[in-house]
Motif scaffolding. Structure first.
Motif: not given
Length: 240
Positions: A103-104, A163-164, A167-171, A175-176
């Motif tokens: 999760a982290i 969350y994953f 994060s991947s779809l953000s700016a 992305s991870p």
């Protein structure tokens, strides 16, 4: 098995770095400028990955060692009754720590969310203990406990996936890293394999009709899943 788990933990302590992440809490505070309640994030503490990563193999090592020594007679007695409560006690701690780590890695830093993920995973594990307690592998099994455990077990993965994906779809650039994708897929498949092993046991498929065969598979999956997570995290974050 205890030796293999301890050896990997010691190797990681010798080789790993002090990579860490900040655990946070979400609060509401009054903003005098806007005269409104606004969300805010406060930092609670830093968690070093190396201690989180070595915790779950050491938990496994402890339970394996105790089952092979002080608890050995009880362990044999449990297996004769087609049960192993020691396995579920260990998994309730070790696999829940693994789930928190995943999760982290996926961007879940909120303490309350991590606590709920840990707790739901514990619930999922103890449904496995109840499955063995109330089904004797002789009569037709009652799958209601298994289904409840499957639901409890999938929810933490759905939370992590939210969350994953967020994060991947953000700016761009946020992305991870690639290794997290591999962690997510491999450990999800390993976790699913534990449920499959139980399903095959209680469906009496092939070699799984022998409870001890399923026990050996549990031991193999435990070592393999923990090893995979340890060294993927080392490769991605803990190399000096």
């Amino acid at each position: 098995m205890a030796f293999f788990h301890v050896a990997q933990a010691l190797a990681l302590l010798l080789l790993g770095s002090d990579f860490s992440r900040t655990i946070t809490a979400q609060i509401l505070k009054f903003d005098q400028a806007s005269n409104d309640l606004v969300a805010d994030t406060i930092n609670l503490f830093e968690i070093e990955f190396i201690w989180l990563v070595v915790s779950f193999p050491l938990v496994s090592a402890f339970f394996h060692y105790m089952s092979a020594t002080f608890w050995f007679e009880g362990y044999k007695s449990e297996l004769k009754n087609k049960q192993n409560k020691y396995r579920w006690y260990e998994y309730s701690i070790s696999s829940s720590l693994m789930m928190v780590l995943i999760a982290i890695l996926s961007g879940v830093f909120d303490l309350a969310s991590l606590f709920m993920i840990f707790s739901l995973n514990v619930v999922m594990i103890f449904t496995g203990l109840l499955m063995e307690k109330y089904n004797d592998l002789k009569s037709k099994p009652d799958w209601s406990i298994f289904n409840l455990g499957s639901f409890a077990g999938i929810v933490p993965w759905l939370v992590v996936m939210i969350y994953f994906l967020a994060s991947s779809l953000s700016a761009a650039g946020s992305s991870p890293p690639t290794f997290v994708y591999f962690v997510w897929v491999t450990i999800f498949l390993f976790f699913s394999s534990f449920a499959l092993n139980m399903y095959l046991q209680y469906s009496k498929k092939g070699k799984w009709a022998d409870y001890l065969y399923g026990e050996k598979i549990y031991i193999f999956l435990s070592l393999s899943s923990k090893s995979a997570l340890i060294w993927q995290v080392y490769a991605g974050t803990l190399q000096p």
